[in-house]
Write a protein that holds these residues in place. Structure first.
Motif, PDB file in Angstrom:
ATOM      1  N   PRO A   1      75.590  17.060  38.780  1.00 23.92           N
ATOM      2  CA  PRO A   1      77.035  17.464  38.498  1.00 23.92           C
ATOM      3  C   PRO A   1      77.233  18.353  37.740  1.00 23.92           C
ATOM      4  O   PRO A   1      78.565  19.202  37.778  1.00 23.92           O
ATOM      5  N   GLU A   2      76.369  18.765  36.887  1.00 23.90           N
ATOM      6  CA  GLU A   2      76.489  19.556  35.607  1.00 23.90           C
ATOM      7  C   GLU A   2      76.231  20.912  36.074  1.00 23.90           C
ATOM      8  O   GLU A   2      76.505  22.041  35.581  1.00 23.90           O
ATOM      9  N   THR A   3      75.542  21.402  36.982  1.00 24.42           N
ATOM     10  CA  THR A   3      75.069  22.707  37.645  1.00 24.42           C
ATOM     11  C   THR A   3      75.610  22.591  39.130  1.00 24.42           C
ATOM     12  O   THR A   3      75.279  23.737  39.705  1.00 24.42           O
ATOM     13  N   THR A   4      76.371  21.852  39.678  1.00 23.59           N
ATOM     14  CA  THR A   4      76.622  21.835  41.159  1.00 23.59           C
ATOM     15  C   THR A   4      78.192  21.680  41.025  1.00 23.59           C
ATOM     16  O   THR A   4      78.672  20.741  40.863  1.00 23.59           O
ATOM     17  N   ALA A   5      79.104  22.565  41.385  1.00 26.39           N
ATOM     18  CA  ALA A   5      80.498  22.805  41.110  1.00 26.39           C
ATOM     19  C   ALA A   5      80.829  22.299  42.472  1.00 26.39           C
ATOM     20  O   ALA A   5      80.813  22.508  43.680  1.00 26.39           O
ATOM     21  N   PRO A   6      82.079  21.276  42.358  1.00 26.28           N
ATOM     22  CA  PRO A   6      82.728  20.837  43.544  1.00 26.28           C
ATOM     23  C   PRO A   6      83.370  21.735  44.318  1.00 26.28           C
ATOM     24  O   PRO A   6      84.006  22.711  43.774  1.00 26.28           O
TER      25      PRO A   6
END
Length: 286
Positions: free
Chosen positions: A107-112
């Protein structure tokens, strides 16, 4: 041509693009909310934002937007699309990590991915269906076990609505172990005597925002409410029945399968609850 909101930008609907690797597209890995608009204002906005955050938390998904900014986006879409009565659809997915994988991306490297769009629905509050009531059929509930999370996994509810349409009905109630869980996109209720009966909250049903408001208003109006499971047979012999949702508010049910309730027209309780809900919700709208 509608203006939509996608990942921080307002744009014409024809220009909105989402990656083919988005997990919402590939794995239904996303959640959504639908907020009604009446008189150009948002109904139950706070309730929807609280449930949205709960759904995100249950799926270990981070929110890409604050509550304050989300309110501003809703209001701006209402303004630019000139919505007086209608709905705003909001969807957040886990995003596009770059390739298909069953394992959640970092979740720190993939933006929702966040998408919002409007649906213009003139006459939403003054629905002809609410005056005559709707017919429902019963179908088996074969969904997954976390129905309390408002995910975009809506294939079976969509199939249920198609089953109802083919049967000449308006919607379907889902049945598990002989008990009614809920409708395809709404919470289900019966009325026996002066008592409103609806299934208690659990993982088995969606924690409806309209449900919470309607039950609160019912109790304030000195109506008796019992939260418990009820069988399909109990529903078929009820005095009244109805459903609630953000898009239909309070909708009377006048027939379940081949069983006509009462004289086949909306009774006393559901129309009164609809009246109270619309009155109070419009007063509190933002």
């Amino acid at each position: 041509m509608r203006t939509v909101y996608l990942n921080g930008e307002y744009m014409p609907e024809t220009e909105a693009r989402v990656s083919v690797f988005d997990r919402g597209f590939l794995m239904a890995d996303g959640v959504y909310e639908v907020t009604s608009v009446l008189g150009g204002r948002l109904i139950d906005f706070d309730g929807h934002t609280v449930r949205l955050q709960r759904s995100l938390d249950e799926l270990e998904m981070r929110s890409p937007i604050s509550r304050e900014d989300l309110l501003e986006v809703h209001r701006e879409l209402v303004r630019v699309n000139e919505i007086d009565e209608g709905m705003i659809y909001l969807q957040i997915t886990r995003g596009a990590p770059g390739d298909r994988d069953f394992v959640f991306p970092d979740p720190e490297t993939t933006a929702p991915t966040i998408v919002l769009f409007t649906q213009n629905k003139p006459g939403l509050a003054d629905s002809p269906a609410a005056k005559k009531g709707i017919k429902v059929i019963s179908i088996d509930d074969i969904r997954w076990g976390r129905r309390d999370i408002k995910t975009v996994q809506l294939l079976y509810p969509s199939m249920g609505k198609m089953m109802a349409k083919k049967a000449g009905a308006d919607d379907a109630w889902m049945i598990e172990d002989g008990f009614v869980t809920e409708g395809t996109s709404n919470n289900a209720y019966i009325v026996k005597g002066n008592k409103i009966i609806t299934r208690a909250l659990s993982n088995d049903i969606l924690h409806g925002i309209t449900r919470a408001a309607v039950l609160r208003f019912a109790r304030e109006a000195q109506m008796e409410v019992e939260e418990r499971s009820f069988t399909l047979e109990e529903a078929r012999t009820a005095d009244e029945a109805f459903v609630t949702s953000a898009s239909t508010f309070v909708m009377p049910v006048v027939q379940i399968d081949d069983a006509v309730l009462g004289d086949g027209t909306p009774g006393r309780v559901a129309p009164r609850l609809r009246e109270i809900y619309l009155e109070e919700s419009v007063r509190a709208a933002v």
